[in-house]
Each structure stands twice: as structure tokens, then as C-alpha cells.
Design a protein around this motif. Structure first.
Motif, PDB file in Angstrom:
ATOM      1  N   UNK A 169       0.451  -4.965  13.206  1.00  0.00           N
ATOM      2  CA  UNK A 169      -0.489  -4.097  13.802  1.00  0.00           C
ATOM      3  C   UNK A 169      -0.766  -3.053  12.855  1.00  0.00           C
ATOM      4  N   UNK A 170       0.120  -1.784  12.363  1.00  0.00           N
ATOM      5  CA  UNK A 170      -1.307  -1.339  11.162  1.00  0.00           C
ATOM      6  C   UNK A 170      -2.264  -1.637  10.749  1.00  0.00           C
ATOM      7  N   UNK A 171      -2.602  -3.489  10.307  1.00  0.00           N
ATOM      8  CA  UNK A 171      -3.145  -3.476   9.305  1.00  0.00           C
ATOM      9  C   UNK A 171      -4.229  -3.579  10.721  1.00  0.00           C
ATOM     10  N   UNK A 172      -3.638  -3.591  11.248  1.00  0.00           N
ATOM     11  CA  UNK A 172      -4.931  -3.939  12.530  1.00  0.00           C
ATOM     12  C   UNK A 172      -5.743  -3.108  12.762  1.00  0.00           C
ATOM     13  N   UNK A 173      -4.956  -1.990  13.048  1.00  0.00           N
ATOM     14  CA  UNK A 173      -5.529  -0.525  13.481  1.00  0.00           C
ATOM     15  C   UNK A 173      -6.621  -0.139  12.346  1.00  0.00           C
ATOM     16  N   UNK A 174      -5.915  -0.694  10.890  1.00  0.00           N
ATOM     17  CA  UNK A 174      -6.801   0.927  10.040  1.00  0.00           C
ATOM     18  C   UNK A 174      -8.442  -0.374  10.545  1.00  0.00           C
ATOM     19  N   UNK A 175      -7.478  -1.891  10.272  1.00  0.00           N
ATOM     20  CA  UNK A 175      -9.307  -2.099  10.052  1.00  0.00           C
ATOM     21  C   UNK A 175     -10.756  -2.140  11.285  1.00  0.00           C
ATOM     22  N   UNK A 176      -9.626  -2.026  12.519  1.00  0.00           N
ATOM     23  CA  UNK A 176     -10.651  -1.262  13.696  1.00  0.00           C
ATOM     24  C   UNK A 176     -10.626  -0.207  13.812  1.00  0.00           C
ATOM     25  N   UNK A 177      -9.713   0.218  13.544  1.00  0.00           N
ATOM     26  CA  UNK A 177     -10.443   2.532  13.056  1.00  0.00           C
ATOM     27  C   UNK A 177     -11.786   1.964  12.532  1.00  0.00           C
ATOM     28  N   UNK A 178     -11.828   1.480  11.381  1.00  0.00           N
ATOM     29  CA  UNK A 178     -12.929   1.537  10.380  1.00  0.00           C
ATOM     30  C   UNK A 178     -14.455   0.790  10.775  1.00  0.00           C
ATOM     31  N   UNK A 179     -14.153  -0.482  11.670  1.00  0.00           N
ATOM     32  CA  UNK A 179     -15.251  -0.928  12.299  1.00  0.00           C
ATOM     33  C   UNK A 179     -15.841   0.160  14.224  1.00  0.00           C
ATOM     34  N   UNK A 180     -14.969   1.084  14.509  1.00  0.00           N
ATOM     35  CA  UNK A 180     -15.224   1.185  15.374  1.00  0.00           C
ATOM     36  C   UNK A 180     -15.914   2.960  14.631  1.00  0.00           C
ATOM     37  N   UNK A 181     -16.377   2.680  13.526  1.00  0.00           N
ATOM     38  CA  UNK A 181     -17.240   4.476  12.872  1.00  0.00           C
ATOM     39  C   UNK A 181     -15.650   5.901  13.251  1.00  0.00           C
ATOM     40  N   UNK A 182     -14.311   5.359  12.591  1.00  0.00           N
ATOM     41  CA  UNK A 182     -13.685   6.818  13.254  1.00  0.00           C
ATOM     42  C   UNK A 182     -13.271   7.045  11.727  1.00  0.00           C
ATOM     43  N   UNK A 183     -12.988   8.691  11.699  1.00  0.00           N
ATOM     44  CA  UNK A 183     -12.938   8.817   9.796  1.00  0.00           C
ATOM     45  C   UNK A 183     -10.870   9.108  10.478  1.00  0.00           C
ATOM     46  N   UNK A 184     -10.355  10.366   9.711  1.00  0.00           N
ATOM     47  CA  UNK A 184      -8.726  10.347   9.419  1.00  0.00           C
ATOM     48  C   UNK A 184      -9.140  11.075  10.676  1.00  0.00           C
ATOM     49  N   UNK A 185      -9.779  12.352  11.210  1.00  0.00           N
ATOM     50  CA  UNK A 185      -9.145  12.802  11.887  1.00  0.00           C
ATOM     51  C   UNK A 185      -9.247  12.921  13.543  1.00  0.00           C
ATOM     52  N   UNK A 186     -10.272  11.510  13.863  1.00  0.00           N
ATOM     53  CA  UNK A 186     -10.389  11.613  15.312  1.00  0.00           C
ATOM     54  C   UNK A 186      -9.191  10.111  15.586  1.00  0.00           C
ATOM     55  N   UNK A 187      -9.385  10.372  16.459  1.00  0.00           N
ATOM     56  CA  UNK A 187      -8.282   9.576  17.077  1.00  0.00           C
ATOM     57  C   UNK A 187      -8.441   8.118  17.555  1.00  0.00           C
ATOM     58  N   UNK A 188      -7.570   7.917  18.003  1.00  0.00           N
ATOM     59  CA  UNK A 188      -8.119   6.131  17.928  1.00  0.00           C
ATOM     60  C   UNK A 188      -8.444   5.774  19.623  1.00  0.00           C
ATOM     61  N   UNK A 189     -10.204   5.035  19.351  1.00  0.00           N
ATOM     62  CA  UNK A 189     -10.264   5.365  21.059  1.00  0.00           C
ATOM     63  C   UNK A 189     -10.182   3.568  21.682  1.00  0.00           C
ATOM     64  N   UNK A 190      -9.110   3.243  21.047  1.00  0.00           N
ATOM     65  CA  UNK A 190      -8.529   1.834  21.729  1.00  0.00           C
ATOM     66  C   UNK A 190      -6.749   1.355  21.967  1.00  0.00           C
TER      67      UNK A 190
END
Length: 415
Positions: free
Chosen positions: A249-270
Motif C-alpha cells: 500500500x505504501x509503495x502504491x501511494x508513492x507511485x500513484x502520487x507521482x503519476x498524479x503530479x502531486x508534490x510533498x505538500x499536496x494531499x492525495x487526491x485519490x
């Protein structure tokens, strides 16, 4: 030895008194039985529901989680809140995740085409309530579906967008009433013609949320059928090792945040939704049912204890001479007190035993209705018997205390 004989004698006297007052004993025991039936019946039913939910959701892919653009919308009455809706997960993002996720897990992609399609085969057709789902070759495995006959999608089917379909059990029943083999037959889904390559085993409408009323087509073919210009895709990740779920789950969140173009300050939009999330929500809401059952049973048992206390007080008055005789020949106040307490407890145990039998029967009838196995709720049986003893002691203490304090001379002179 004298203590054991005393208890044995008290139980014997209690049973004699109960036999001589059958109607009063029956009515009091009946009230107690109703209270215990309510308590044990509902608690056994809840155990059955929990067992059914656990079995149902474990069949949906127990070691998996979904990545979606919205949370679950499960509301019980006024409980719960509307889920957040985020930007749609695009096909490119979903495929990018599948390519980049190198963790030891199986990844699948799916999307809903429609939930109101009509499926036709020759002169037969279904109601317009069939779901059409686009899926890849891993989807059936990650979602806990099993092929009854035929085969799954191949990688070529998915890559080429082949016009092939896998159908649910209810679709099979509706269209193939003459029991012919559906595999190899052509059906019409909406305006498109498809070759049936597989039939799924039944999951049940409650367990699979209408999975039996669904058709599955290759995800690339589904994209051509979608009327929505901006569909959102769902990603399912299934780990073969339950202990590695958190890491996956942790690995999935990191990869998908990158695919969604989110930076460290932005919360996950999924949303990350575990496969048993619905079961957990429903089980949490079962505590309100449990609380209601306990309150109903408590009120019933309170009424039963008051009735039992009244009967015991009447019994003390009717047996005043008997108490006087027993005291005259050497019975101590403690022995008299134990006799009447034992009588109250025995009445409660008779009612409680009947209530436990009825409660287990009612609870397991519901369990059978839900398809769960027969349940013997040992802890609830122990609770029921404990409650009966407590009710007997509480309701019998005052009459027993009153009987033990009677003056033997006055008691012997009582008419």
C-alpha cells in the motif's frame, strides 16, 4: 458435607415449591425466557451476520486494496457521510501504475461501462439492469471471481480489444433457459455483438454486490463502448502475502502520487480502499443493534425480576407456618435465606434455559438464511445463565431476607 447437604436440601425444597405452584412458576419463567430469548437470539444473529460478512468479503479478494477517485458510499440510516470525489483516474494513469508498480503483487485495471444494459441472445433478453465492466486479464483473480466454464481473458484479448465477454451466473440463467452451453455462443451487449468465452461461478447478489448480474469485456474494448467522455478507472492490487499488504500500500501511494503530479505538500487526491472496508463499516454499525438488543432484554428482565420478587413475597406469606416449623426445629436464618434464594434462582434458570434454546434456534434460523454455518454461541449461553443467576439473586434477596427474619413464635401462630 453439611454445606453440600444444605444446598441439596434447599434445591429439593425449591423444586417442591415450584411443582406445587406450577402456574405462577410458568408465568414468571416465561417472562424471563422472553428476555433471554431476545438477548441470546439477537446476539447469535449478529454473530451469524458477522460470519456471513467475513466469508462474503474474503471471497472478494481478501489480500487486496483498490485505488479509486472516490471513497465508499455506505450509509446506515443517518450514519456516515458523503465520500469525497476527486479528479477521474485516467486510462494513462492506470496503465502507468501497472507498468511502474514492481512490488510482489498482482495489479488489475477495471472500469464501469454501464449498469443498465440489456443483454440479448436469439429471442431471449434480460431486463435493462445488467452491468457491463471493462477489465484486464488479472481482474477476475484480484476480485475473487472464479470461472465455472470456459476461460479468462488472454493478454491478446485485452491488447487487441477483442469482442469477447465473460458473463455472470444470473445472465446465464436468464438467457440460456434450455440449459445449452453458453461458451461459444454470441450475445448482443447494447449494440455490440460478443462471443462468450467464459461463465463465472455464482457469488450471490449480497456478497458480490450484483456480480451475478454483470458482463465483463476487455478493458480496451470497454473504452470504445463508454458514453462518458471522462471515465474513471479503478486499480486493484492483490498481494500474495498478507504480511506485505502495508508495504504494498505504501509503495502504491508513492507511485500513484507521482503519476498524479502531486508534490510533498499536496494531499492525495485519490482513495485507497481495502477489500474488507464495507464489511468493517457494516460490522461497526452492528454495535447499535447489539446495544438495542441488550436494552430490550434488560427491560424485559427487569419486569421479570419484579414479577419474581412479588411471587416470592407472596410465597413467604403463604409459607409463614412452614418457616416457623423449620426455625422451631433448628433452621438458622441463613438456611431459610438460602432456601428462598435457591428457589428464585431455580425459577430463573428454568426460564433462562428455555430462553437460551429459543434464542439459539432463532439466531441460527437467520444464520441459515444468510448462508452461514450453524453457530453454537458458548459465550452468549454462559452470559445468559449468568444473567439468570443474577436476576434470581437480586429478585430473591429481599423476600429471602424477610423470611429469614420472621419470629418463629409469630410464624407458628400465623393463620
Amino acid at each position: 458435607m453439611s454445606v453440600n447437604m444444605s444446598y441439596r436440601e434447599n434445591v429439593k425444597l425449591a423444586l417442591q415449591s415450584i411443582v406445587s405452584n406450577k402456574l405462577r412458576t410458568f408465568l414468571t419463567a416465561l417472562i424471563i425466557a422472553i428476555g433471554i430469548t431476545a438477548l441470546i437470539g439477537v446476539l447469535t444473529s449478529i454473530d451469524a451476520i458477522q460470519s456471513s460478512l467475513t466469508n462474503s468479503f474474503s471471497s472478494m479478494g481478501s489480500n487486496s486494496f483498490n485505488i479509486r477517485n472516490r471513497g465508499l458510499n455506505v450509509r446506515i440510516g443517518d450514519q456516515g457521510s458523503q465520500p469525497k470525489v476527486y479528479p477521474a483516474i485516467t486510462y494513462r494513469q492506470a496503465m502507468g501504475f501497472k507498468d511502474q508498480f514492481n512490488f510482489d503483487a498482482i495489479v488489475s485495471i477495471n472500469a464501469n461501462v454501464t449498469w443498465n444494459s440489456t443483454i440479448k441472445y436469439k429471442s431471449e433478453k434480460t431486463n435493462p439492469n445488467i452491468g457491463v465492466i471493462g477489465a484486464d486479464d488479472n481482474y477476475l483473480q484480484t476480485s475473487g471471481y472464479k470461472i465455472e466454464s470456459g476461460r479468462n481473458f488472454s493478454k491478446q484479448d485485452v491488447e487487441n480489444g477483442s469482442a469477447v465477454v465473460i458473463i455472470g451466473k444470473e445472465v446465464t440463467t436468464r438467457l440460456f433457459k434450455k440449459k445449452e452451453n453458453p461458451v461459444g455462443q454470441y450475445i448482443t451487449v447494447g449494440d455490440s455483438r460478443f462471443l462468450i468465452i467464459g461463465v463465472l461461478e455464482s457469488k450471490g447478489s449480497s456478497a458480490g454486490f450484483g456480480a451475478d448480474k454483470a458482463c465483463f469485456v476487455p478493458i480496451s474494448k470497454a473504452r470504445m463502448m463508454m458514453e462518458n467522455g471522462n471515465p474513471s478507472y479503478s486499480i486493484t492490487v492483490m498481494s500474495p502475502d498478507p504480511l506485505k499488504m502495508d508495504a504494498a500500500e505504501g509503495e502504491a501511494v508513492l507511485i500513484f502520487r507521482k503519476l498524479r503530479g502531486l508534490n510533498a505538500k499536496q494531499s492525495s487526491n485519490f482513495e485507497i480502499i481495502k477489500s474488507d472496508a464495507v464489511a468493517q463499516i457494516l460490522m461497526q454499525n452492528l454495535r447499535y443493534v447489539t446495544l438495542g438488543a441488550i436494552i430490550i432484554a434488560a427491560i424485559t428482565l427487569l419486569g421479570a425480576s419484579i414479577g419474581l420478587m412479588n411471587i416470592m413475597l407472596v410465597s413467604v406469606t403463604e409459607r409463614t407456618r412452614e418457616i416457623g416449623v423449620r426455625k422451631a426445629i433448628g433452621a438458622t436464618p441463613g438456611v431459610i435465606r438460602k432456601q428462598f434464594l435457591m428457589e428464585a434462582i431455580v425459577i430463573c434458570l428454568i426460564g433462562g434455559l428455555a430462553g437460551i434454546i429459543l434464542g439459539i434456534t432463532i439466531g441460527n434460523l437467520l444464520a441459515l438464511g444468510l448462508g452461514a454455518s450453524f453457530i453454537i454461541p458458548w459465550k452468549w449461553m454462559l452470559l445468559g445463565m449468568t444473567v439468570c443467576v443474577l436476576v434470581g439473586m437480586v429478585s430473591g434477596y429481599y423476600p429471602a431476607s424477610k423470611a429469614s427474619k420472621l419470629d418463629p413464635v409469630d410464624a407458628l401462630r400465623y393463620e
